[in-house]
Design a protein around this motif. Structure first.
Motif, PDB file in Angstrom:
ATOM      1  N   UNK A 197       0.871  -1.335  -0.066  1.00 41.71           N
ATOM      2  CA  UNK A 197      -0.019  -0.097   0.016  1.00 41.71           C
ATOM      3  C   UNK A 197       0.835   1.237  -0.082  1.00 41.71           C
ATOM      4  N   UNK A 198       0.501   2.295  -0.797  1.00 40.20           N
ATOM      5  CA  UNK A 198       1.527   3.581  -0.706  1.00 40.20           C
ATOM      6  C   UNK A 198       1.516   4.131   0.380  1.00 40.20           C
ATOM      7  N   UNK A 199       2.710   4.253   0.878  1.00 41.20           N
ATOM      8  CA  UNK A 199       2.836   5.042   2.314  1.00 41.20           C
ATOM      9  C   UNK A 199       2.293   6.493   2.247  1.00 41.20           C
ATOM     10  N   UNK A 200       2.319   7.182   1.185  1.00 39.89           N
ATOM     11  CA  UNK A 200       1.824   8.489   1.064  1.00 39.89           C
ATOM     12  C   UNK A 200       0.480   8.811   1.387  1.00 39.89           C
ATOM     13  N   UNK A 201      -0.026   9.421   2.184  1.00 39.51           N
ATOM     14  CA  UNK A 201      -1.411   9.556   2.599  1.00 39.51           C
ATOM     15  C   UNK A 201      -2.166  10.173   1.613  1.00 39.51           C
ATOM     16  N   UNK A 202      -1.295  10.862   0.769  1.00 42.55           N
ATOM     17  CA  UNK A 202      -2.177  11.814  -0.279  1.00 42.55           C
ATOM     18  C   UNK A 202      -2.398  10.881  -1.624  1.00 42.55           C
TER      19      UNK A 202
END
Length: 296
Positions: A129-134
């Motif tokens: 899962x992408x760690x970038x919250x955006x």
């Protein structure tokens, strides 16, 4: 003189033999106790043995305790290894049981869908899962070598979750529905091909609209461009599905349920809030990539 000396030696030997025979006679007979020489010898030997036996017993006991301690250490080491392996096996069993349950649900979903459409569903595992919250993006373990292409619809067993945004040979990136922020000021790149053409299940020829973006405030997808005629047919609780008019998503894929509707900003069209059927986007395990048969 030598003869007298020799006779004396013989005489002493005979006397000693007689004393020895007399002592044997005394000791072989029935006695109620030991004689004082026997008691003296016995006590002396026992006392001497005691002095040697106690240190020897302590030394032997020490080495025996060391042996038992080492044996206990080895047994505890084996038990710790066995317990660790048991914990690993239990964890693996729980994981396999969860995966088995999930795959059974996926299999049941694909079997049900066979009667509804002729799409092919490629089962993929979410590997990261992408760690970038955006950036609401997940990566799956299927790529171009498996027939995956960009813009293919991606589902969970509950409903539509997004589309394939990037493809490599063995993995792909999936842009999730919650990443649709185009209508809320996001870039065109984050609009899932500038919206999803949608309709209502069972009212495909009466209700039309476009899923434009995801509203964090309403925690739902915003369906716009609903005409006044369509609004009269749209009810709370209706199931929203893809209509295929946008030429990106195939028709009939369930998106969610209508939870709210109201008149638009200019009073010409209506806006509805759609709660996605797939609500837990951050904890996906297996997903289904929808492969539409090519028209010959």
């Amino acid at each position: 003189m030598f003869r007298l000396f020799g006779n004396k030696k013989l005489l002493m030997l005979m006397l000693a033999l007689m004393v020895f025979i007399a002592l044997m006679g005394l000791t072989l007979g029935r006695r109620t106790g030991l004689t004082w020489p026997e008691r003296f010898v016995k006590d002396t030997v026992s006392w001497t043995q005691g002095w040697f036996y106690k240190p020897a017993r302590y030394v032997a006991g020490f080495f025996e305790d060391v042996h038992h301690l080492r044996q206990t250490y080895e047994e505890n080491k084996i038990l710790r290894m066995t317990l660790s392996q048991y914990a690993k096996d239990t964890m693996r069993l729980n994981l396999l049981e969860a995966q088995n349950k999930q795959l059974k649900e996926v299999l049941g979903f694909t079997e049900r869908q066979k009667g509804a459409d002729n799409y092919k569903y490629l089962v993929a595992e979410v590997i990261s899962v992408s760690p970038d919250p955006y950036s609401n993006t997940v990566n799956i373990n299927l790529g171009s070598m498996d027939g995956i292409k960009e813009n293919m619809a991606v589902m969970s067993i509950e409903g539509l979750i997004g589309r394939v945004s990037k493809v490599s040979n063995f993995t792909s990136s999936v842009q999730l529905l919650v990443d649709m922020n185009g209508g809320a000021g996001g870039s065109a790149e984050r609009q899932l091909e500038k919206g999803i053409a949608a309709t209502v299940k069972g009212k495909e020829d009466k209700v039309f609209g476009t899923i434009e973006y995801y509203s964090n405030e309403k925690q739902g997808l915003v369906m716009t461009r609903i005409s006044q005629n369509s609004e009269s047919e749209l009810d709370i609780g209706d199931t929203v599905v893809t209509s295929a008019l946008g030429q990106v998503f195939p028709k009939g894929l369930e998106i969610g349920k209508v939870t709210d509707k109201k008149i638009g900003d200019f009073g010409i069209t209506y806006v509805a809030t759609v709660q996605p059927k797939a609500t837990d986007f951050r904890h996906l395990r297996e997903v289904l990539v929808v492969k539409v048969p090519e028209v010959e």
